[in-house]
Scaffold this active site. Structure first.
Site, PDB file in Angstrom:
ATOM      1  CB  SER A 207     111.227-136.518  -4.856  1.00 39.73           C
ATOM      2  OG  SER A 207     110.123-135.951  -4.175  1.00 39.73           O
ATOM      3  CE  LYS A 208     117.750-133.873   0.294  1.00 37.36           C
ATOM      4  NZ  LYS A 208     118.940-133.139   0.006  1.00 37.36           N
ATOM      5  NE  ARG A 209     108.513-131.051  -3.721  1.00 34.18           N
ATOM      6  CZ  ARG A 209     107.234-131.148  -4.080  1.00 34.18           C
ATOM      7  NH1 ARG A 209     106.282-130.797  -3.251  1.00 34.18           N
ATOM      8  NH2 ARG A 209     106.903-131.600  -5.268  1.00 34.18           N
ATOM      9  NE  ARG A 210     104.904-136.692  -3.656  1.00 34.41           N
ATOM     10  CZ  ARG A 210     104.913-135.636  -4.469  1.00 34.41           C
ATOM     11  NH1 ARG A 210     106.015-135.305  -5.091  1.00 34.41           N
ATOM     12  NH2 ARG A 210     103.840-134.922  -4.637  1.00 34.41           N
TER      13      ARG A 210
END
Ligand code: GLU
Length: 483
Positions: free
Chosen positions: A249-252
Site C-alpha cells: 500500500s502507499k504506506r508500505r
C-alpha cells in the site's frame, strides 16, 4: 488473442497496476495479439480526467502502447465505459426477457434488516430471492406504479470452474454467490456486469488481472454464459506484497509509477523490475529489455505465490540500466533534471552540450537515479559552491590546509594548459617536492572546488571546471581555512 488492460481512473497507476498492464501487454505482444486499453470510469464520483491523463502518460512512458483504446480508437469503441451505456441496456433487457435476471423491489432498509437478522439465526446472509418468487401480476403492478427496482442476476445452481492461466483449476460453488445486482434502482449498471458486456463485445480472449478480482470471476463467467457468450480465459496475478509481507500500500512503500519517473528512474528499469514480480525466465537472468521480455515472457511461467516488492532491488536495477546508457543518451536523459534545477538552460547545444557530456562522462557510474545528477554535477554547473560544513571542518579547517591551497594556487595559475594529464603531472611533482602524499595534497583542493570530500577524479574535475572557476573557488575556500 485479444487482451485488455482496464484501469479505473480513480487513482494514479501504482506498482501493482503497472505490473498488470505490463503482463497483459507482454501476453499480447508475445503472441502477436491485440492489446486494448479500456477505461473503467463508471464510478463518476471517483473518476477524474487528471487520473486518466496520468495513467495514459505512465503507460506511454513505460513503452506499453495499445492497439485499440483512447486516443487511438478502434473498431470496438468507445473505450470509455462511461460512453458505452448503449450496450448495457439491451444486455439487461435480454437477461430479463430470458428470466436470468429479475426485478428486485426490496429497499435498502429491508435488506439491511434481513442481513442483520441472518447471523442471529445462524445463517450467512445472501439475498433471499424474495423478489424472484413474485407473481408476474404483482411485479407488473409494482412496475406500473413506478416502484423503485434494482435488477439482480439469477445465479444458476451448480458449480463454476475457472481454469485459471496462473492458479490452475479454481472451483466455486454457485450457492456461495449472491444474486448480484446488475443494475441499480436508478438504472446504472454495476461493475461486474459492464465488465462482462465489454469483454464480450470487445472480443476479449484473455483477462489477466490482480487476484483481488478472483471472487468476481465466477460471477462474470456466469453472466457471460447467460448472455450467450464464451467467457475469456482468466489469469489472476499474485498479490504484490511489501517487505513486511503485508499487502503493498502507499504506506508500505508502493509508489505511483509517475513518482518513479519524476525521481529519475528509467522506464527500462521499471519495466524490467515489474516483469520479475511474479514471473521469471530461468531464475538466473535478471536484466531484460522490453523486446527481450516480449520474446521470453510466458504467462504460464507466472507463479501463483505473492511477490515481494523490494525498492532497493529496483534502485539497483535502475543503476544498472543507467550504467548501460551510451553517453549521448545518458546526457539527454539527465538533462531535464538539470534544467528543472536551473543548472543548465533548456536547449543546450554546441560547446555547452559537449561540456555537459564531459561532465556526465566524468561522473561516470555514480548515478543511481537520473536525478542524482543534480547533486553530482551541481558544483560543475552552479556559479557558487555549497560547502558542506563537515568537509570544511575535517579538511579545510585543519592546520596546513591554507598553505597547501596557496601552493596549488600558484601551480594552477602557471599551468601551461588545464588538461587532466598536465594537472596530474604538475600536482604530483609538487607533492613529491613537499614530501607529502598526493591524497593529502589533493583533499583540500577537492573540498575547495566541489564543497565536499567525495567527487569524481580530481584532475578531470579541475580540468572540467577550468582555470578561472578553479582559482576563484580556491580563493574562496582559503577564506574558510581559518588561516
Ligand atoms: N477496473 C478494474 C480495476 O482497476 C479492473 C477490472 C478487470 O481487469 O477486470 O481494478
Amino acid at each position: 488473442m485479444r487482451v485488455r488492460f482496464a484501469p479505473s481512473p480513480t487513482g494514479f497507476l501504482h506498482v501493482g497496476g503497472g505490473r498488470t498492464a505490463l503482463y497483459n501487454w507482454l501476453l499480447a505482444r508475445h503472441a502477436g495479439g491485440t492489446f486494448i486499453l479500456r477505461i473503467e470510469d463508471t464510478d463518476a464520483a471517483r473518476s477524474t480526467q487528471e487520473y486518466y491523463e496520468a495513467i495514459v502518460e505512465d503507460l506511454r512512458w513505460l513503452g506499453l502502447d495499445w492497439d485499440e483504446g483512447p486516443e487511438v480508437g478502434g473498431p470496438q469503441g468507445p473505450y470509455f465505459q462511461s460512453e458505452r451505456g448503449g450496450s448495457y441496456g439491451p444486455a439487461i433487457e435480454k437477461l430479463l426477457a430470458e428470466g436470468t435476471a429479475y426485478h428486485c423491489f426490496c429497499s435498502k432498509e429491508e435488506l439491511d434488516e434481513r442481513r442483520q437478522q441472518a447471523p442471529k439465526e445462524g445463517r450467512d446472509w445472501r439475498y433471499d430471492r424474495r423478489c424472484l418468487d413474485l407473481q408476474d401480476e404483482e411485479r407488473e403492478r409494482l412496475l406500473s406504479e413506478g416502484a423503485q427496482a434494482s435488477i439482480r442476476f439469477r445465479v444458476p445452481d451448480g458449480k463454476t470452474v475457472v481454469d485459471d492461466l496462473i492458479l490452475g483449476k479454481v472451483e466455486f460453488d454457485n450457492s456461495e454467490l449472491d444474486d448480484l445486482v446488475i443494475a441499480r434502482t436508478d438504472g446504472r449498471p454495476t461493475y461486474n456486469f459492464v465488465v462482462v458486456v465489454d469483454d464480450l463485445e470487445m472480443g476479449v480472449t484473455h483477462v489477466v488481472r490482480g487476484s483481488d478480482h478472483l471472487s468476481n470471476t465466477p460471477k462474470q463467467v456466469l453472466i457471460s454464459q447467460a448472455l450467450g457468450g464464451t467467457p475469456p480465459k482468466y489469469g489472476h496475478l499474485p498479490l504484490v506484497l511489501a517487505q513486511d509481507g503485508k499487502v503493498l500500500s502507499k504506506r508500505r512503500g508502493a509508489v505511483a509509477i509517475g513518482e518513479y519517473r519524476k525521481s529519475g528512474y528509467l522506464p527500462e528499469a521499471l519495466v524490467n523490475y515489474l516483469s520479475l514480480l511474479g514471473w521469471s525466465y530461468d531464475g538466473v537472468q535478471e536484466i531484460f529489455a522490453l523486446d527481450e521480455l516480449v520474446e521470453k515472457f510466458e504467462i504460464g511461467k507466472v507463479g501463483g505465490k505473492p511477490a515481494a516488492f523490494d525498492p532497493d532491488k529496483l534502485l539497483w536495477m535502475n543503476e544498472q540500466w543507467i550504467k548501460g546508457l551510451p553517453l549521448g543518451d545518458r546526457t539527454d536523459r539527465v538533462l531535464p533534471f538539470l534544467v528543472s534545477e536551473g543548472l543548465v538552460g533548456a536547449g543546450v547545444a554546441g560547446e555547452e552540450r559537449e561540456h555537459l557530456e564531459k561532465i556526465v562522462e566524468t561522473i561516470g557510474d555514480r548515478l543511481k537515479t537520473l536525478s542524482d545528477i543534480t547533486d553530482q554535477a551541481g558544483f560543475f554547473l552552479a556559479s557558487d559552491v555549497i560547502y558542506d560544513s563537515m568537509s570544511v571542518k575535517k579538511v579545510l579547517a585543519k592546520p596546513g590546509a591554507d598553505e597547501t591551497l596557496a601552493g596549488l594556487q600558484r601551480i594552477l595559475e602557471e599551468a601551461p594548459d588545464f588538461e587532466p594529464e598536465t594537472l596530474q603531472r604538475l600536482i604530483r611533482a609538487h607533492a613529491e617536492e613537499r614530501g607529502i602524499s598526493l591524497g593529502k595534497l589533493v583533499q583540500p583542493v577537492r573540498v575547495a572546488v566541489t564543497g565536499r570530500t567525495a567527487s569524481p577524479g580530481i584532475f578531470e574535475t579541475l580540468s572540467l571546471l577550468g582555470r578561472e572557476k578553479t582559482l576563484a573557488r580556491i580563493e574562496e575556500a582559503r577564506g574558510l581555512t581559518g588561516a
